[in-house]
Scaffold this motif. Structure first.
Motif, PDB file in Angstrom:
ATOM      1  N   LEU A 121     -16.202   4.404   4.176  1.00  0.00           N
ATOM      2  CA  LEU A 121     -16.040   2.974   4.053  1.00  0.00           C
ATOM      3  C   LEU A 121     -15.049   2.663   3.480  1.00  0.00           C
ATOM      4  O   LEU A 121     -14.760   1.428   3.694  1.00  0.00           O
ATOM      5  N   ALA A 122     -15.176   3.329   2.357  1.00  0.00           N
ATOM      6  CA  ALA A 122     -14.082   2.290   1.071  1.00  0.00           C
ATOM      7  C   ALA A 122     -13.014   3.223   1.478  1.00  0.00           C
ATOM      8  O   ALA A 122     -12.469   1.625   1.789  1.00  0.00           O
ATOM      9  N   VAL A 123     -11.845   3.801   1.994  1.00  0.00           N
ATOM     10  CA  VAL A 123     -10.941   4.061   2.876  1.00  0.00           C
ATOM     11  C   VAL A 123     -10.800   3.373   4.087  1.00  0.00           C
ATOM     12  O   VAL A 123      -9.362   2.711   4.546  1.00  0.00           O
ATOM     13  N   GLU A 124     -12.055   2.391   5.043  1.00  0.00           N
ATOM     14  CA  GLU A 124     -11.610   2.017   5.940  1.00  0.00           C
ATOM     15  C   GLU A 124     -11.422   0.518   5.905  1.00  0.00           C
ATOM     16  O   GLU A 124     -10.110  -0.276   5.816  1.00  0.00           O
ATOM     17  N   ALA A 125     -12.048   0.381   4.726  1.00  0.00           N
ATOM     18  CA  ALA A 125     -11.800  -1.019   3.745  1.00  0.00           C
ATOM     19  C   ALA A 125     -10.388  -1.076   3.626  1.00  0.00           C
ATOM     20  O   ALA A 125      -9.856  -1.946   3.894  1.00  0.00           O
ATOM     21  N   GLY A 126      -9.648  -0.126   2.756  1.00  0.00           N
ATOM     22  CA  GLY A 126      -8.697  -0.166   2.415  1.00  0.00           C
ATOM     23  C   GLY A 126      -7.348  -0.619   3.003  1.00  0.00           C
ATOM     24  O   GLY A 126      -6.301  -1.105   2.835  1.00  0.00           O
ATOM     25  N   ARG A 140      -8.130  -1.932   5.570  1.00  0.00           N
ATOM     26  CA  ARG A 140      -7.956  -3.592   5.694  1.00  0.00           C
ATOM     27  C   ARG A 140      -6.928  -4.345   5.242  1.00  0.00           C
ATOM     28  O   ARG A 140      -7.783  -5.589   4.812  1.00  0.00           O
ATOM     29  N   ASN A 141      -6.832  -3.358   3.558  1.00  0.00           N
ATOM     30  CA  ASN A 141      -6.836  -4.269   2.383  1.00  0.00           C
ATOM     31  C   ASN A 141      -7.881  -4.971   2.211  1.00  0.00           C
ATOM     32  O   ASN A 141      -7.956  -6.581   1.661  1.00  0.00           O
ATOM     33  N   SER A 142      -9.243  -4.912   2.075  1.00  0.00           N
ATOM     34  CA  SER A 142     -10.311  -5.447   1.640  1.00  0.00           C
ATOM     35  C   SER A 142     -10.883  -5.455   0.294  1.00  0.00           C
ATOM     36  O   SER A 142     -11.538  -4.178   0.323  1.00  0.00           O
ATOM     37  N   LYS A 143     -10.063  -5.622  -0.957  1.00  0.00           N
ATOM     38  CA  LYS A 143     -10.634  -5.393  -2.158  1.00  0.00           C
ATOM     39  C   LYS A 143     -11.422  -5.384  -2.256  1.00  0.00           C
ATOM     40  O   LYS A 143     -12.889  -5.036  -2.212  1.00  0.00           O
ATOM     41  N   LYS A 144     -12.598  -6.700  -1.728  1.00  0.00           N
ATOM     42  CA  LYS A 144     -13.999  -6.695  -2.135  1.00  0.00           C
ATOM     43  C   LYS A 144     -15.085  -5.436  -1.169  1.00  0.00           C
ATOM     44  O   LYS A 144     -15.720  -4.515  -2.144  1.00  0.00           O
ATOM     45  N   GLU A 145     -14.136  -5.020  -0.121  1.00  0.00           N
ATOM     46  CA  GLU A 145     -14.973  -4.117   0.293  1.00  0.00           C
ATOM     47  C   GLU A 145     -14.876  -2.855  -0.460  1.00  0.00           C
ATOM     48  O   GLU A 145     -16.240  -1.759  -0.486  1.00  0.00           O
TER      49      GLU A 145
END
Length: 202
Positions: free
Chosen positions: A68-73, A75-80
């Motif tokens: 999930l951290a990789v997937e958020a990365g 999307r460039n979603s720092k918070k996630e």
């Protein structure tokens, strides 16, 4: 990264192949249902493989949070990214804590490098002194080697988390480092599946 993981895979494979060779060359071997029937701090017996099952679930769940951290990365979603990296680190730390409890319990039961319980205890486990000593040495060596990898992964995850919180990856415009760290973490989790199978199930 791939070359490192491949070389590490060969190392773990050598350890586990040697364990398997020792395990099946002996007429007796400690029964994992008896050796690992405690839940440290709660029960000394009667719960075969329950505690290690919890450990395994924690580590595999930490692999999910890393995904999930990789997937958020992506999307460039720092918070996630920060949130899921924190969850991954907590999972890894819990696994190491559980492993420390298990080691402590086994040590108190008489197992350690070069040490085994008395003959009466070994008979109850279906093992003799030679097979029990091989089991003890290999268990602490292989699980310790794996635990060292988990600890190393935790340190790397903490460093990457700090970088993410400081906006280092936002400035770069990508979170590729999270993906690289994720590869290592998934490798550590995959190795544990084999360690779990060899020591606790076979």
């Amino acid at each position: 990264m791939w070359f490192f993981l491949l070389s590490d895979a060969f190392t773990f494979s050598a350890f586990l192949i040697y364990y398997g060779a020792q395990r099946f060359s002996k007429l007796t071997w400690p029964d994992p249902d008896i050796v690992f029937q405690s839940v440290p701090g709660i029960a000394d017996s009667g719960y075969p493989l329950v505690f290690v099952g919890i450990m395994t679930f924690i580590l595999i769940f930490s692999s999910v949070t890393m995904v999930l951290a990789v997937e958020a990365g992506h999307r460039n979603s720092k918070k996630e990214v920060v949130w899921w990296m924190v969850a991954t680190i907590i999972g890894g730390a819990l696994f190491l804590g559980c492993q420390a409890l298990e080691w402590t319990h086994l040590h108190h039961a008489g197992f350690w490098w070069g040490a085994i319980p008395g003959e009466e205890v070994l008979k109850g486990m279906g093992a003799d002194s030679v097979s029990a000593l091989q089991f003890s040495n290999l268990f602490f060596t292989i699980t310790g080697f794996h635990g060292f990898h988990v600890f190393t992964g935790l340190l790397i995850n903490v460093i990457v988390l700090i970088m993410a919180m400081n906006g280092a990856f936002e400035r770069r415009g990508h979170y590729l480092m999270i993906e690289k760290v994720g590869l290592y973490w998934h490798f550590v989790d995959l190795v544990w599946v084999f360690v779990f199978t060899f020591f606790y199930l076979v």
